[in-house]
Design a protein around this motif. Structure first.
Motif, PDB file in Angstrom:
ATOM      1  N   GLU A 122       0.822  -1.206   0.000  1.00  8.42           N
ATOM      2  CA  GLU A 122       0.000   0.000   0.000  1.00  8.42           C
ATOM      3  C   GLU A 122       0.859   1.260   0.000  1.00  8.42           C
ATOM      4  N   GLN A 123       1.883   1.282   0.820  1.00 11.06           N
ATOM      5  CA  GLN A 123       2.751   2.455   0.854  1.00 11.06           C
ATOM      6  C   GLN A 123       3.421   2.684  -0.501  1.00 11.06           C
ATOM      7  N   THR A 124       3.824   1.607  -1.140  1.00 10.92           N
ATOM      8  CA  THR A 124       4.439   1.722  -2.468  1.00 10.92           C
ATOM      9  C   THR A 124       3.443   2.257  -3.484  1.00 10.92           C
ATOM     10  N   LEU A 125       2.214   1.747  -3.440  1.00 10.43           N
ATOM     11  CA  LEU A 125       1.215   2.143  -4.430  1.00 10.43           C
ATOM     12  C   LEU A 125       0.658   3.535  -4.181  1.00 10.43           C
ATOM     13  N   ILE A 126       0.676   3.997  -2.949  1.00 10.79           N
ATOM     14  CA  ILE A 126       0.301   5.386  -2.679  1.00 10.79           C
ATOM     15  C   ILE A 126       1.230   6.315  -3.457  1.00 10.79           C
ATOM     16  N   GLU A 127       2.520   6.002  -3.444  1.00 11.31           N
ATOM     17  CA  GLU A 127       3.488   6.813  -4.187  1.00 11.31           C
ATOM     18  C   GLU A 127       3.270   6.674  -5.694  1.00 11.31           C
ATOM     19  N   VAL A 128       2.990   5.454  -6.146  1.00 10.84           N
ATOM     20  CA  VAL A 128       2.765   5.223  -7.580  1.00 10.84           C
ATOM     21  C   VAL A 128       1.568   6.021  -8.078  1.00 10.84           C
ATOM     22  N   THR A 129       0.442   5.932  -7.373  1.00 12.35           N
ATOM     23  CA  THR A 129      -0.770   6.617  -7.841  1.00 12.35           C
ATOM     24  C   THR A 129      -0.676   8.128  -7.654  1.00 12.35           C
ATOM     25  N   ALA A 130       0.182   8.584  -6.746  1.00 10.78           N
ATOM     26  CA  ALA A 130       0.410  10.029  -6.635  1.00 10.78           C
ATOM     27  C   ALA A 130       1.177  10.540  -7.852  1.00 10.78           C
ATOM     28  N   ARG A 131       2.152   9.753  -8.333  1.00  9.78           N
ATOM     29  CA  ARG A 131       2.933  10.160  -9.506  1.00  9.78           C
ATOM     30  C   ARG A 131       2.117  10.037 -10.797  1.00  9.78           C
ATOM     31  N   ASP A 132       1.304   8.967 -10.870  1.00  9.31           N
ATOM     32  CA  ASP A 132       0.530   8.734 -12.093  1.00  9.31           C
ATOM     33  C   ASP A 132      -0.865   8.247 -11.698  1.00  9.31           C
ATOM     34  N   PRO A 133      -1.808   9.172 -11.480  1.00  7.44           N
ATOM     35  CA  PRO A 133      -3.149   8.789 -11.022  1.00  7.44           C
ATOM     36  C   PRO A 133      -3.924   7.924 -12.010  1.00  7.44           C
ATOM     37  N   GLY A 134      -3.468   7.826 -13.243  1.00  8.40           N
ATOM     38  CA  GLY A 134      -4.184   7.052 -14.242  1.00  8.40           C
ATOM     39  C   GLY A 134      -3.752   5.603 -14.362  1.00  8.40           C
ATOM     40  N   GLN A 135      -2.920   5.125 -13.432  1.00  5.68           N
ATOM     41  CA  GLN A 135      -2.430   3.748 -13.489  1.00  5.68           C
ATOM     42  C   GLN A 135      -3.526   2.770 -13.052  1.00  5.68           C
ATOM     43  N   ALA A 136      -4.193   2.154 -14.035  1.00  6.70           N
ATOM     44  CA  ALA A 136      -5.331   1.277 -13.737  1.00  6.70           C
ATOM     45  C   ALA A 136      -4.922   0.087 -12.870  1.00  6.70           C
ATOM     46  N   THR A 137      -3.787  -0.533 -13.185  1.00  4.76           N
ATOM     47  CA  THR A 137      -3.362  -1.699 -12.421  1.00  4.76           C
ATOM     48  C   THR A 137      -3.046  -1.330 -10.979  1.00  4.76           C
ATOM     49  N   ALA A 138      -2.429  -0.183 -10.771  1.00  7.99           N
ATOM     50  CA  ALA A 138      -2.111   0.235  -9.406  1.00  7.99           C
ATOM     51  C   ALA A 138      -3.380   0.397  -8.577  1.00  7.99           C
TER      52      ALA A 138
END
Length: 325
Positions: A122-138
């Motif tokens: 979850e902590q990793t994906l919070i950063e991922v979706t903050a950088r790219d909110p359109g990442q469907a898989t994330a």
């Protein structure tokens, strides 16, 4: 109307890979196994279909050595792909520790390790979706985390609302989220599945959401009341009608084309019809898989035990009893 079929002369062993017609995920998995991050990164840059990309992320994350994913994520802390791959692997490893057992049968130690894996993902994906909110898989992976950590229906819906329309992997995750075993309800689960179908373009694979919802319903009745009651539920006139409607809107629609989710759809419909002993309807879906390349998807069949053996046995029974002569 389901397409008419006639019995095949022989039944070869099915190929249990719903993406057998897509070479990219397999090539990327091979590159990850070899520790070739440059090839993995370049390969994903060429994937434009979000469904194929989603499958490729899962395949690569599971094929690579975990230390490789850890090292890449550490070396490339701003890489959305590296973070998503590592999070996917953490979630898979966490669920493997938890196992597919009912909650009451999971030990305290298993729950602890499971939770630790999901919190880290979850902590990793919070950063991922903050950088790219359109990442469907994330966002789909964050749906899996919300369910595993019991974050509630409102939070799950919030995450789902970030996903692009008709993204089937997220819809499958929401069917799980909304089922009673995860503090949802039958009404919410079936209502969501039906809306997924109604909103989807004709010929898209999203009709499988209805089949998956009915399989989840069958599973809980089987647990609480036994197999005959569960089979009787699936054989109900209204349930069979809804399954036929969803299949005819999606995988059996004239606009349908082989695409990610197509194999999963036919496989789930075949299972739902088989368990209801509607052998003719099941045979039509089994036959579509056979003629398209002898493909199979084993996800839902795991509920029956040995998923490969069960698929083969139900297919044989459907072909014996369901084909017109």
């Amino acid at each position: 109307m389901l397409p008419p079929v006639s019995a095949p002369a022989a039944l070869p062993a099915p190929i249990f890979d719903p993406y057998a017609g897509y070479s990219e995920p397999r090539m990327l998995a091979d590159a990850a196994k070899a520790g070739d991050w440059r090839a993995v990164d370049a390969g994903f840059a060429r994937l434009t279909d979000p469904d194929v990309r989603h499958h490729a992320i899962g395949k690569v994350a599971n094929a690579a050595e975990r230390y490789f994913l850890e090292d890449v994520a550490a070396a490339e802390p701003t890489s959305v792909l590296a973070g998503t791959l590592l999070a996917s692997r953490l979630i898979t490893d966490g669920w493997d520790i938890r196992t597919g057992s009912w909650g009451k049968d999971v030990s305290r130690e298993q729950w602890k390790a499971f939770s630790e894996h999901l919190h880290r993902a979850e902590q990793t994906l919070i950063e991922v979706t903050a950088r790219d909110p359109g990442q469907a898989t994330a966002w789909k992976l964050r749906l899996d985390i919300a369910r595993g950590l019991s974050l509630g229906q409102a939070e799950a819906r919030r995450r789902y609302d970030h996903v692009a329309p008709h993204f089937l992997p997220a819809q499958e995750a929401m069917v799980q989220q909304l089922c009673p075993k995860w503090s949802g309800s039958y009404e919410a689960m079936h209502g969501f599945a039906v809306e997924c179908v109604k909103a989807s373009p004709p010929g898209s694979p999203n009709g499988v959401a209805v089949a998956l919802a009915h399989i989840e319903h069958w599973l809980l009745i089987d647990r609480d009341e036994g197999g005959p009651a569960a089979a009787a539920y699936l054989a109900r006139h209204d349930v069979q009608g809804e399954l036929r409607w969803a299949a005819e809107h999606s995988v059996f629609n004239p606009a349908a084309r082989p695409s990610p989710g197509w194999v999963t759809g036919h496989s789930a419909f075949a299972m739902a019809f088989s368990l209801a002993e509607n052998h003719a309807a099941a045979a039509a879906h089994f036959n579509a898989l056979l003629r398209a390349g002898n493909y199979a998807d084993d996800d839902s069949w795991r509920y029956l035990g040995d998923e490969h053996a069960e698929f083969v046995a139900h297919r044989r029974r459907a072909f014996q009893r369901g084909f017109s002569r």
